[in-house]
Scaffold this motif. Structure first.
Motif, short mmCIF file in Angstrom:
data_model
loop_
_atom_site.label_atom_id
_atom_site.label_comp_id
_atom_site.label_asym_id
_atom_site.label_seq_id
_atom_site.Cartn_x
_atom_site.Cartn_y
_atom_site.Cartn_z
N LEU A 1 3.46 0.37 2.90
CA LEU A 1 3.16 -0.60 3.96
C LEU A 1 3.01 -1.98 3.33
O LEU A 1 2.22 -2.17 2.40
CB LEU A 1 1.88 -0.21 4.70
N TYR A 2 3.77 -2.94 3.86
CA TYR A 2 3.79 -4.31 3.34
C TYR A 2 3.32 -5.29 4.40
O TYR A 2 3.56 -5.09 5.60
CB TYR A 2 5.22 -4.74 2.99
N LEU A 3 2.71 -6.39 3.97
CA LEU A 3 2.70 -7.58 4.79
C LEU A 3 4.10 -8.17 4.67
O LEU A 3 4.67 -8.22 3.57
CB LEU A 3 1.66 -8.58 4.32
N ARG A 4 4.68 -8.60 5.78
CA ARG A 4 6.11 -8.92 5.81
C ARG A 4 6.54 -9.89 4.72
O ARG A 4 7.60 -9.75 4.13
CB ARG A 4 6.51 -9.49 7.19
N ARG B 1 7.05 -1.19 7.25
CA ARG B 1 6.92 0.10 6.59
C ARG B 1 8.23 0.43 5.90
O ARG B 1 9.31 0.14 6.40
CB ARG B 1 6.53 1.20 7.57
N SER B 2 8.11 1.03 4.74
CA SER B 2 9.29 1.43 3.98
C SER B 2 9.10 2.90 3.62
O SER B 2 8.22 3.25 2.82
CB SER B 2 9.43 0.58 2.72
N ASP B 3 9.90 3.76 4.22
CA ASP B 3 9.77 5.19 4.01
C ASP B 3 10.63 5.63 2.83
O ASP B 3 11.78 5.21 2.67
CB ASP B 3 10.20 5.95 5.26
N LEU C 1 3.40 -4.78 15.94
CA LEU C 1 2.81 -5.00 14.63
C LEU C 1 3.67 -4.53 13.46
O LEU C 1 3.59 -5.11 12.37
CB LEU C 1 1.45 -4.28 14.54
N ILE C 2 4.47 -3.51 13.66
CA ILE C 2 5.11 -2.89 12.50
C ILE C 2 6.51 -2.41 12.86
O ILE C 2 6.77 -1.95 13.97
CB ILE C 2 4.24 -1.71 11.98
N CYS C 3 7.42 -2.56 11.89
CA CYS C 3 8.76 -2.00 12.03
C CYS C 3 9.30 -1.69 10.65
O CYS C 3 8.67 -2.02 9.63
CB CYS C 3 9.70 -2.97 12.76
N SER C 4 10.45 -1.07 10.60
CA SER C 4 11.10 -0.76 9.32
C SER C 4 12.19 -1.80 9.06
O SER C 4 13.12 -1.93 9.85
CB SER C 4 11.72 0.64 9.35
N GLY C 5 12.04 -2.56 7.99
CA GLY C 5 13.08 -3.51 7.63
C GLY C 5 12.95 -4.83 8.37
O GLY C 5 11.87 -5.28 8.72
N HIS C 6 14.10 -5.47 8.62
CA HIS C 6 14.13 -6.81 9.17
C HIS C 6 13.58 -6.83 10.59
O HIS C 6 13.75 -5.89 11.36
CB HIS C 6 15.56 -7.36 9.15
N GLY C 7 12.92 -7.93 10.93
CA GLY C 7 12.33 -8.10 12.24
C GLY C 7 11.33 -9.24 12.18
O GLY C 7 11.32 -10.05 11.25
N LEU D 1 0.86 -1.19 0.00
CA LEU D 1 0.00 0.00 0.00
C LEU D 1 0.89 1.23 0.00
O LEU D 1 1.73 1.40 0.89
CB LEU D 1 -0.90 0.01 1.24
N ASP D 2 0.71 2.08 -0.99
CA ASP D 2 1.43 3.35 -1.05
C ASP D 2 0.52 4.42 -0.44
O ASP D 2 -0.52 4.75 -1.01
CB ASP D 2 1.78 3.68 -2.50
#
Length: 764
Positions: A171-174, A162-164, A150-156, A100-101
């Motif tokens: 926003l991605y499903l992992r 989320r990718s800024d 629920l959400i982080c940037s990058g690996h986890g 989702l953008d």
């Protein structure tokens, strides 16, 4: 053009005229009250209630709502804006988007849902996303995307990523974020390994200088024009990752067969007893079968004797070299699921990073149909030394599942962007300089691995199908606006080309559609479809046909009733082969699945029309839910126990019942690539995932071609009607095309709307 996904679909496009306002004192400032935020943006219960209404309407999937409900139930204090973003991100996967953008969603909120879904009567709609998001800013939405569980940037290990980026957040499903990361890493790694050594002379032990140039000149005789097929082979030979893209008839199959001969020649010159292990694959069984047929014919035309003469291994004579080279070029094509070893009822495959494929070169045809999950599985299962070659038309419809991998990778293919170093290398190797317009000092590594074939050998200037495809495929730009493009499309339709007819229906009950599917309406083509020559055989083409052709073939060539099925299998195989070949002479394609203009409504309608012409014999119940002779069926899921793949087409035939003399039973005949057993006969009771296929969606038709294709556009606008869909549909036609509009004007809307697949950058 008016945005067809906005409120206009649900009511008047013009606002009501304002009532006369009372006179106001001069210089009075009129204050416009600020619009209040929608309750769903801050109230979780209001948001969940809204989701229920969207799901009931078909705008949102129940799966998306269930995911949000799970998060809301299991994780405390989740901001409603994060739940909203989660539902929309999940929903994008069902619409082909990887993520989702947020910025794009705020710019065009109603694109975020399936609006309108097929079959929606457009009355009494729930609040649209544009209404819900009217007051929301990007900064507010970004600030809400914070929750450590629920959400982080990058690996986890959070379910969301989320990718800024500048001016937006994705926003991605992992799982899908990981697919993009893996693709980027795998492709980058292969691009960093060039095969420039293949352009050098063979080792001294070979005894004769072998240059890549020698083999290319053998495969591609000199011409005055730049030979893009030769360029494609040269670039693919030096890289562990290569893409060959081009429209229909540009010679993708011919190119890849010559590429395989080139690669094996270079390999055998170095190691005479160790040929490359090459595998050929396609996304569907139908695409695999078509490539299998094409390659088998092309391999026999290769100058293997001349290629073999380029080296003289001590232990082999020249004749043996020719035989060895011919034998080392595969002709068998498999599906990607079979290649990877699909495990029933799981998303996993037998071949993976821990159990890589045993091959040196993998070629994937119809790569535009491969979704991001499958492409990731393929790249992950490739050994590090292996070469991957993708074939496909970048302008065709993307995969049904999420992602548009080939389209993303080929975004810059039109302008090439070859570096001066690549251009010089190609000029020396092919003796043909590249146009300066296709070179760029800042060309990326990926650009150097992509070749776009630019000359169609199937459609020339006299082909209406080719001219229409070219007009439709042109993207809008500063020099081509919507009106100009629509005019170009209709100019091609009105030109009077011998292979093209445009039919506009007068209503749902228009008999012209019924005549088309029965006879093919040859009388609507110039000279009633007579006088055209087949480019392949130089013989006169038969006029366009409809479904009467294969049903007549079925009855006229039926084996004698005294011949038992078990003892006369060759006779019945020949009959079934002729019927299947005749069926491929005509196919009706449509855009939708539901409604009177979708496959569900059209299949039953066509069956009843054919019955009224005494071409089918079945009652209403059989036509709707049962089996009857002549019923064409499409396999919709892979069935490994039967050897049938998604996309396979079979015809239901009546054969003698061995248990009861004088009676018959139904068997469904499917073509195979085995010359010893050309037909696979299957009892209908064993087929659990098939559908009648008098009408086929354009998506399902990818990888196929038909002598006469009729493309039917529905009566009302729909988001699925895009430039790519129309282009894909009309290029399924090999010799004849009938373009049908259920209502005038639908084509105009479709050709100026492009598919917009949202994803991150697959490869830089």
């Amino acid at each position: 053009m008016r945005d067809l996904l906005t409120l206009d679909l649900f009511g008047d496009s013009e606002p009501p005229a304002p009532e006369a306002a009372p006179s106001k004192p001069a210089n009075r400032v009129v204050e416009i009250p600020a619009r209040k935020p929608h309750p769903a943006l801050s109230d979780r219960d209001a948001l969940l209630a809204l989701f229920e209404r969207w799901v009931a309407r078909g705008w949102l999937r129940d799966l998306d709502r269930a995911l949000v409900a799970f998060f809301a139930r299991e994780v405390g204090q989740v901001p409603p804006l994060l739940l909203l973003a989660t539902a929309l991100a999940s929903h994008q996967l069902g619409r082909g988007h990887v993520c989702l953008d947020l910025s794009a969603t705020l710019s065009a909120p109603d694109f975020a849902l399936s609006l309108p879904p097929e079959g929606d009567d457009l009355s009494d709609p729930p609040p649209l996303p544009s209404e819900v998001l009217a007051t929301l800013t990007l900064a507010e939405w970004q600030a809400a995307l914070e929750h450590p569980a629920l959400i982080c940037s990058g690996h986890g290990n959070t379910p969301l990523v989320r990718s800024d980026a500048p001016h937006t957040t994705r926003l991605y499903l992992r799982r899908y974020w990981q697919y993009e990361q893996t693709l980027h890493q795998e492709i980058t790694a292969r691009l960093s390994v060039t095969g420039a050594r293949t352009a050098q002379k063979a080792t001294p032990s070979v005894g004769r200088s072998l240059l890549l140039k020698d083999a290319l000149d053998t495969l591609f005789p000199a011409t005055d024009m730049l030979d893009w097929q030769k360029v494609a082979c040269a670039l693919a030979a030096r890289s562990h990752f290569a893409i060959i893209t081009g429209g229909p008839g540009t010679g993708k199959t011919t190119t890849v067969v010559r590429l395989l001969a080139l690669l094996q020649t270079l390999q055998l010159a170095q190691s005479p007893k160790q040929a490359l292990r090459i595998r050929l694959a396609a996304p569907t069984g139908k695409a695999a079968a078509r490539l299998n047929e094409s390659i088998a014919g092309q391999v026999s035309l290769l100058p293997t004797d001349k290629l073999a003469a380029l080296w003289e291994p001590n232990s082999l004579g020249e004749d043996s070299c020719t035989e060895q080279l011919s034998a080392s070029i595969p002709t068998e094509v498999t599906t990607l699921h079979r290649l990877l070893g699909a495990r029933p009822d799981t998303r996993h495959f037998r071949h993976n990073p821990n159990n890589p494929l045993a091959l040196d070169v993998l070629v994937i045809d119809e790569a535009s149909m491969v979704d991001i999950e499958m492409m990731t599985a393929v790249l992950s299962a490739l050994p590090a030394h292996a070469k991957l070659v993708l074939l496909g038309d970048k302008d065709q419809l993307a995969s049904v599942e999420a992602g548009a991998v080939l389209g993303d990778l080929c975004r810059r293919a039109e302008a090439a962007h070859y570096t001066p170093e690549t251009a010089q290398w190609l000029a020396e190797l092919t003796s043909q300089p590249l146009p300066e317009a296709l070179t760029c000092p800042n060309g990326q590594a990926l650009d150097q691995a992509i070749t776009m074939l630019r000359v169609s050998h199937r459609f020339d200037a006299a082909s209406g199908i080719g001219q229409l495809a070219e007009a439709i495929n042109q993207p809008l730009s500063a020099i081509l606006n919507e009106r100009d493009k629509q005019n170009a499309v209709h100019s091609a339709l009105r030109h009077g080309y011998a292979d093209l007819h445009h039919l506009v229906l007068g209503g749902e009950d228009d008999s012209a559609l019924e005549r088309l599917v029965v006879t093919g309406s040859p009388e609507r083509f110039p000279n009633a479809g007579k006088g055209r020559l087949d480019k392949r055989s130089n013989e006169e083409l038969a006029p366009p046909t409809g479904y009467r052709h294969y049903l007549t073939t079925l009855n006229k060539q039926r084996p004698d009733v005294t011949l038992t099925f078990e003892d006369n299998r060759a006779t019945y195989n020949s009959w079934a082969s002729d019927v299947l070949k005749a069926y491929g002479h005509f196919q009706l394609l449509c855009a939708l699945r539901k409604g009177p203009w979708g496959v569900e409504g059209l299949n039953l309608r066509i069956a009843k029309v054919l019955r009224s012409h005494k071409l089918l014999s079945a009652g209403d119940i059989e036509l709707e839910k049962g089996w009857y002779e002549g019923r064409p069926v499409l396999v919709t899921q892979n069935d490994y126990s039967l050897g049938l793949m998604n996309g396979d087409i079979g015809i239901t035939l009546a054969v003698p019942d061995p248990r009861t003399p004088g009676r018959s039973l139904h068997r469904v005949a499917f073509p195979t690539s085995d010359p010893e057993n050309p037909i696979r006969w299957v009892l209908p009771s064993r087929l659990h995932a098939v559908e009648t296929v008098f009408a086929m969606t354009v998506h399902k038709s990818q990888g196929s071609e038909f002598l006469h294709t009729a493309l039917l556009l529905p009566q009302t606008p729909n988001p699925i009607l895009t430039r790519e869909l129309v282009y894909t549909g009309i290029t399924r036609a090999r010799e004849w095309l009938t373009l049908v509009e259920a209502k005038r004007g639908i084509l105009n809307d479709a050709v100026v709307r492009a598919v917009m697949r949202v994803s991150g950058t697959v490869a830089n």
